[in-house]
Write a protein that holds these residues in place. Structure first.
Motif, PDB file in Angstrom:
ATOM      1  N   ASP A  27       0.825  -1.214   0.000  1.00  0.00           N
ATOM      2  CA  ASP A  27       0.000   0.000   0.000  1.00  0.00           C
ATOM      3  C   ASP A  27       0.861   1.266   0.000  1.00  0.00           C
ATOM      4  O   ASP A  27       0.658   2.172   0.809  1.00  0.00           O
ATOM      5  CB  ASP A  27      -0.940   0.013   1.208  1.00  0.00           C
ATOM      6  N   ASP A  28       1.841   1.315  -0.876  1.00  0.00           N
ATOM      7  CA  ASP A  28       2.715   2.476  -1.054  1.00  0.00           C
ATOM      8  C   ASP A  28       3.693   2.672   0.110  1.00  0.00           C
ATOM      9  O   ASP A  28       4.435   3.649   0.140  1.00  0.00           O
ATOM     10  CB  ASP A  28       1.882   3.754  -1.242  1.00  0.00           C
ATOM     11  N   GLN A  29       3.710   1.758   1.064  1.00  0.00           N
ATOM     12  CA  GLN A  29       4.592   1.876   2.221  1.00  0.00           C
ATOM     13  C   GLN A  29       5.791   0.945   2.061  1.00  0.00           C
ATOM     14  O   GLN A  29       5.652  -0.217   1.672  1.00  0.00           O
ATOM     15  CB  GLN A  29       3.849   1.528   3.506  1.00  0.00           C
ATOM     16  N   ILE A  62       8.666  -1.258   3.743  1.00  0.00           N
ATOM     17  CA  ILE A  62       8.791  -1.997   5.000  1.00  0.00           C
ATOM     18  C   ILE A  62      10.116  -2.746   4.994  1.00  0.00           C
ATOM     19  O   ILE A  62      10.425  -3.495   4.060  1.00  0.00           O
ATOM     20  CB  ILE A  62       7.622  -2.987   5.177  1.00  0.00           C
ATOM     21  N   SER A  74       9.575   5.086   5.848  1.00  0.00           N
ATOM     22  CA  SER A  74       9.474   3.627   5.856  1.00  0.00           C
ATOM     23  C   SER A  74       9.137   3.150   7.254  1.00  0.00           C
ATOM     24  O   SER A  74       9.154   3.912   8.227  1.00  0.00           O
ATOM     25  CB  SER A  74      10.791   2.996   5.385  1.00  0.00           C
ATOM     26  N   THR A  75       8.865   1.851   7.350  1.00  0.00           N
ATOM     27  CA  THR A  75       8.543   1.208   8.617  1.00  0.00           C
ATOM     28  C   THR A  75       9.422  -0.024   8.774  1.00  0.00           C
ATOM     29  O   THR A  75       9.741  -0.691   7.789  1.00  0.00           O
ATOM     30  CB  THR A  75       7.061   0.786   8.649  1.00  0.00           C
TER      31      THR A  75
END
Length: 257
Positions: free
Chosen positions: A174-176, A178, A199-200
């Motif tokens: 979803d565009d993120q 990780i 980022s995550t």
């Protein structure tokens, strides 16, 4: 090109590195004397020298020897290896006087085609150190290639994803962006991307991969490279976020060595 402390390395000195195989290194992609993330590379060398040898590394000497070994123009991959030729298998506990070996070779083209990787259970010894001891990574890469894959993706015994053979791995959902939360070598390419793209970091397990939209690998030699399959799970060869990361990386300012 191979120089030790700014002069041609001898066969005996290379034999010491090959036979004892104790040391650390960093690799940089250099264009016309400039590279991305130079402070990160130097910090890694200083940190790993303390971890393996318990002494400080003179980073000004590193830069001097690196500049001397570089071709004047064009793209190359520069490797700085830190080891002590006086240490051997039987006397590894002696006081260390690490030496600086600089080698260079022509850089390959980028971007590279997508990777197909096979997951394997493997955790590198001293994962945070970029050690010259690569037998584990290369053994799994060899086995992956002999079974039709390009490389290996490492997990622990609980299927927690950590890193690739000589690269970091990232995922998109979803565009993120990780990044896996696991013991690994934090590469300079990954660190630079973290600075320019939100980022995550979270735990990623193999069964989670089907929920991601894309996967990619990063290191200085390949930049940002798509992953098209993990085991039997396919990912797209191209994805807008992966292309954005590649563009961001290539547009990063560089540093004069």
């Amino acid at each position: 090109m191979a120089e030790l402390n700014g002069r041609p390395v001898t066969l005996a000195e290379l034999q010491a590195l090959a036979l004892t195989n104790y040391g650390h290194f960093t690799s940089m992609r250099v264009e016309n004397g400039r590279t991305r993330g130079l402070p990160l590379h130097l910090a890694r060398l200083a940190r790993d020298c303390q971890a393996l040898f318990g002494v400080d590394l003179d980073l000004d000497r590193v830069r001097t020897f690196a500049r001397q070994a570089l071709p004047p123009v064009g793209e190359s991959v520069l490797r700085v290896t830190v080891f002590d030729p006086a240490l051997d298998l039987n006397h590894i506990g002696g006081d260390a006087q690490p030496q600086i070996l600089v080698t260079s070779r022509p850089a390959g083209p980028m971007p590279l085609p997508p990777l197909r990787v096979r997951s394997v259970v493997h955790t590198r010894d001293l994962a945070a150190v970029k050690s010259v001891g690569l037998v584990g990574q290369l053994r799994h890469r060899r086995e992956a290639q002999r079974t039709g894959f390009d490389d290996a993706l490492f997990t622990d015994s609980d299927a927690v994803v950590s890193e690739g053979g000589t690269w970091n791995v990232g995922f998109v959902r979803d565009d993120q962006v990780i990044w896996p939360d696991a013991d690994c070598l934090c590469g300079t390419t990954m660190e630079l991307l973290r600075q320019v793209r939100p980022s995550t970091t979270t735990t990623v397990r193999l069964p989670d991969l089907a929920a991601f939209d894309a996967a990619f690998a990063t290191n200085v030699g390949i930049g940002v490279r798509s992953i098209s399959a993990v085991d039997g799970l396919p990912f797209p060869d191209t994805h807008p976020v992966v292309e954005e990361l590649r563009k961001l990386y290539t547009e990063l300012p560089d540093d004069l060595i």
